[in-house]
Design an enzyme around this catalytic site. Sequence first.
Site: not given
Ligand code: BJW
Ligand code: ZN
Length: 259
Positions: A78, A110-113, A128, A136, A198, A225
């Site tokens: 990545r 939310q992006n990491v880029d 994120h 570390c 999303s 979107n």
């Molecule tokens: C275009 C386009 C173009 C395309 N123009 N548009 C409440 C309810 C339900 C669940 C939970 C809740 N609270 C917490 C949870 C659990 C969980 C969660 O949300 N789960 C759901 C999936 C059900 N959340 C967590 O675990 C979070 N932590 C947490 O809540 O901890 C509680 C806690 C508190 C205290 C102590 C301990 C714990 C953490 C969430 C971390 C998310 N991390 C990720 C991965 C990171 C790794 C990595 O990047 O390598 O982050 S998940 C992944 O999804 C990434 C993204 O930032 C994130 C969002 O995705 P995004 O950006 O929306 O991408 P897509 O692909 O889904 O959508 C792309 C969109 O673009 C689409 O709509 C396309 O149509 C559109 N698109 N091209 C415009 N050209």
């Molecule tokens: Zn160290």
Amino acid sequence: MGNQPLDELDRALDQAAMWLKLAERVCVLTGAGISAESGIPTFRASDGLWEGHRIEDVASPDGFRRDPGLVWSFYNARRANVRKAKPNPGHLALVEMEKRWGTKFCLVTQNVDSLHFEAGSRNVLELHGSLRRTRCLGCFTIQDRELEPLGDSPQCPHCRGSLRPDIVWFGEGLPEAVLDAAMQAAYDCDAFLVVGTSAVVYPAASLVPIAKRGKAVPAKVIEVNLTETDASSYADVGLYGPSGQILPKLVKKLDETGS
Ligand code: BJW
Ligand code: ZN
């Protein structure tokens, strides 16, 4: 791909520009879609990042404990992809918007880029984490390693502990101060743009209802979107098409209507 008929899009752009003009404070939430036109895959598309990988293997603390080498090879790939990527016109349009509102403009991503920073945005909250940073597991030092290759088992230069990506994985808390600032910005704003996400991952997705319920006068929510999402039910107006085309059009409308 969900694009609106041109006359409908033009009306929606006029409406969105008018609400933005009236807004004293603006907050934007971006997701992977804004970087898609820079060649960075989104997560949940059919050819997206989660398609070729099991989330629990590459983006969870348990996965990292089981096989750190696999996780690092996923993240190094990545990082290499992001190293080649350049901000696109969608990122640049948000820089123009920040110039207009100054400190009353907050960009939450939310992006990491890091592409918002590379484009020139300044007031950016990374919910994120960042692909550029390592953390570390021994001494908890966080370091900016830019996008240099790090190998399959990088070690801390201070204590020789194992390094992990400074990314928020599922089940992990978001950085508290960053999340607090994002919730405040969503609560305080008069217009909230939700771009290229999303809106299924929490707590990031909760910023949309926070903006909507925020102050006495709820913020106007503008969705950009390719298609409707879980945020659409909160949206006062939807601009459906690629953000690299829609956001520059929106900025142009703002310029046309003056400020
Ligand atoms: C275009 C386009 C173009 C395309 N123009 N548009 C409440 C309810 C339900 C669940 C939970 C809740 N609270 C917490 C949870 C659990 C969980 C969660 O949300 N789960 C759901 C999936 C059900 N959340 C967590 O675990 C979070 N932590 C947490 O809540 O901890 C509680 C806690 C508190 C205290 C102590 C301990 C714990 C953490 C969430 C971390 C998310 N991390 C990720 C991965 C990171 C790794 C990595 O990047 O390598 O982050 S998940 C992944 O999804 C990434 C993204 O930032 C994130 C969002 O995705 P995004 O950006 O929306 O991408 P897509 O692909 O889904 O959508 C792309 C969109 O673009 C689409 O709509 C396309 O149509 C559109 N698109 N091209 C415009 N050209
Ligand atoms: Zn160290």
